[in-house]
Design an enzyme around this catalytic site. Structure first.
Site, PDB file in Angstrom:
ATOM      1  N   CYS A  35      21.820 -13.471  19.582  1.00  0.00           N
ATOM      2  CA  CYS A  35      21.976 -12.227  20.354  1.00  0.00           C
ATOM      3  C   CYS A  35      22.749 -11.244  19.486  1.00  0.00           C
ATOM      4  CB  CYS A  35      22.803 -12.473  21.603  1.00  0.00           C
ATOM      5  SG  CYS A  35      22.155 -13.719  22.690  1.00  0.00           S
TER       6      CYS A  35
HETATM    7  N1  PHE Z   1      23.517 -16.902  23.388  1.00  0.00           N
HETATM    8  C1  PHE Z   1      22.456 -16.987  22.437  1.00  0.00           C
HETATM    9  C2  PHE Z   1      21.147 -16.549  22.979  1.00  0.00           C
HETATM   10  C3  PHE Z   1      20.546 -17.461  23.965  1.00  0.00           C
HETATM   11  C4  PHE Z   1      19.985 -16.899  25.058  1.00  0.00           C
HETATM   12  C5  PHE Z   1      19.359 -17.691  25.995  1.00  0.00           C
HETATM   13  C6  PHE Z   1      19.311 -19.063  25.816  1.00  0.00           C
HETATM   14  C7  PHE Z   1      19.914 -19.640  24.696  1.00  0.00           C
HETATM   15  C8  PHE Z   1      20.531 -18.813  23.774  1.00  0.00           C
HETATM   16  C9  PHE Z   1      22.827 -16.112  21.257  1.00  0.00           C
HETATM   17  O1  PHE Z   1      23.811 -15.466  21.248  1.00  0.00           O
HETATM   18  O2  PHE Z   1      22.113 -16.082  20.314  1.00  0.00           O
END
Ligand code: PHE
Length: 487
Positions: A3
């Site tokens: 993200c």
């Molecule tokens: N939190 C993860 C993204 C993610 C979203 C949904 C499910 C699993 C992972 C990231 O920062 O990259």
């Protein structure tokens, strides 16, 4: 999976609001935007991944949520704003290092190896954190305090960054190993830029163990650092990134370039970002965690950064002179995003309409950010009625269709996408202004639902229109096309 998070202090934003935003980049997760009312909130929570069971407090607040549509994966609420106008986004997966993870191991679910043994539940994680915290807090600081207690009691099986905002403050929290954590109130005149890496590069331990005005952390953090020889800082400064973070080759293609592009966008004059003598390059390890932007930042700027793909640099995967660097760094706007939200808490309107959530589904690069009022009892069908099947009847799937069709013919559709994005944000801002005025003058704040219906109806109309254009262009570009025709 990756993200990108952007946090905006109230003196860095154009309208005095605070904003927390994140692209929730799972793996094409099918998402929706709903309102969770107090009666919908579970009293006992059980995690799918870690099997941890947690009794929840009485009297939860209602809150918006962007859960996964596929229930077998768990809730994964991702982000939301509650009825006390507190926003939260969780989580930005961050990094750590073997010294930290050996000193305070992650708390991972242990499945029983034989009938004689019992499963051992793991701690809490991204799947769970919004549902466990957002309904029970009335300020951003309370979010840090509640989550800090949960981490100390149950532990976590992963390293995460979590943001909270209210009308006055934005707090950023990073987990450290299985039970430790630290959190900062971001400086009001700054913007925080966060890829998937432990980010904080300054922290006032004195404040954290004294007045706690802008710094909070685990009570034993100083001993934890000392006893485990974690501090790598040479200059006597306390830079948490050098203690709890990472500095891998992968960070230099996956993380630091994203911080570089956002810093370069926010303050092109504050530092030198390009050329052989640049202070910061895409592979710098010391790009500041927070920056004072050259210009005040609006929601459009946050959306631009979270949609970006190194435009105007040799690293743009789509267009520009090909110097062999095209696509070498991980873009912020990526194909596999499920949802991106900007939780905005506004200062200059009545409490009932302070919370605005800007939503983009699918790849942000091709999506339009639609703002909705969050103090409602239900969200419009166009945003909330989503199944696992592709459809043009909801914002999620229509946005996915536009992205998948436009990406292969980017140069031919980029203008459609820019016009789409501009039109939706302009028409949405016009509607928000109209309803802000109507509700403030009348005191009738139940009009938030009528406003959201109009906002989503407008978004549907503009989305279908754009899908029509992009589909035609993509069809014209099909490989079995032929210039000659019958007549
Ligand atoms: N939190 C993860 C993204 C993610 C979203 C949904 C499910 C699993 C992972 C990231 O920062 O990259």
């Amino acid at each position: 999976m990756p993200c990108t998070t952007v946090l905006v202090g109230r003196k860095a934003s154009n309208d005095g609001s605070t904003m927390i935003a994140r692209t929730d980049d799972g793996h094409f997760d099918v998402k929706k935007l709903i309102k969770v009312t107090p009666k919908d909130q579970p009293k006992k929570y059980k995690s799918k991944i870690s099997h941890v069971e947690i009794d929840l407090p009485e009297n939860p607040l209602g809150y918006t949520s962007c859960p996964s549509v596929d229930p077998k994966e768990g809730i994964w609420a991702a982000t939301g704003i509650n009825e006390a106008n507190v926003g939260m986004t969780a989580t930005e997966t961050i990094t750590s290092n073997p010294r930290v993870l050996a000193a305070d191991p992650l708390v991972v679910y242990q499945k029983a190896k034989s009938r004689k043994e019992k499963d051992v539940p793991g701690g809490i994680g991204e799947e769970d954190i919004v549902v466990l915290v957002l309904p029970y807090i009335r300020t951003a600081r309370e979010g840090v305090e509640r989550l800090g207690k949960l981490l100390e009691q149950y532990g976590t099986y992963e390293s995460n960054g979590i943001a909270f905002n209210d009308e006055h403050e934005v707090w950023w929290m990073e987990t450290i190993g299985g039970h430790h954590w630290m959190a900062r109130r971001i400086p009001e005149d700054r913007v925080v830029i966060m890829p998937n890496q432990f980010g904080m590069d300054e922290f006032d331990l004195k404040d954290a163990f004294d007045k706690q005005e802008a710094h909070l952390c685990s009570a034993d953090l100083k001993e934890f650092i000392r006893d485990n020889h974690l501090d790598l800082n040479q200059d006597g400064k306390f830079n948490p990134r050098n203690i709890f973070g990472s500095r891998r080759d992968m960070d230099h293609i996956y993380n630091t370039p994203r911080a570089w592009f956002m810093g370069r966008y926010l303050t092109p004059t504050g530092y030198s970002w390009d050329g052989p003598n640049a202070e910061f390059t895409p592979e710098s390890d010391n790009i500041p965690w927070s920056l004072k932007p050259d210009r005040k930042v609006a929601a459009e700027d946050v959306k631009y950064m979270l949609s970006s793909h190194y435009q105007g640099t040799p690293y743009d995967p789509y267009i520009g002179r090909d110097t062999g660097c095209r696509g070498m760094y991980r873009s912020i706007g990526i194909n596999r995003t499920g949802v991106t939200s900007i939780c905005q808490i506004r200062p200059d309107v009545p409490d009932a309409i302070k919370g605005i959530e800007w939503i983009v589904f699918g790849s942000t690069t091709f999506g339009a950010a639609l703002p909705v009022y969050t103090n409602v009892s239900v969200m419009p069908d166009y945003l909330s009625k989503v199944t696992l099947d592709t459809s043009t009847e909801n914002y999620y799937w229509s946005s996915r269709l536009i992205g998948a069709l436009a990406d292969p013919c980017y140069a031919s559709t980029v203008q459609n996408i820019e016009r789409y994005e501009l039109t939706v944000m302009t028409k949405a801002r016009t509607l928000i202004r109209e309803y802000d005025r109507k509700m403030t003058e009348s005191g009738n704040f139940s009009l938030t639902e009528e406003a959201n219906e109009k906002l989503s109806a407008m978004a549907k109309e503009e989305t279908i229109s754009t899908l029509n254009k992009v589909l035609l262009t993509a069809s014209e570009k099909m490989k079995n096309g032929y210039n000659l025709a019958d007549n």
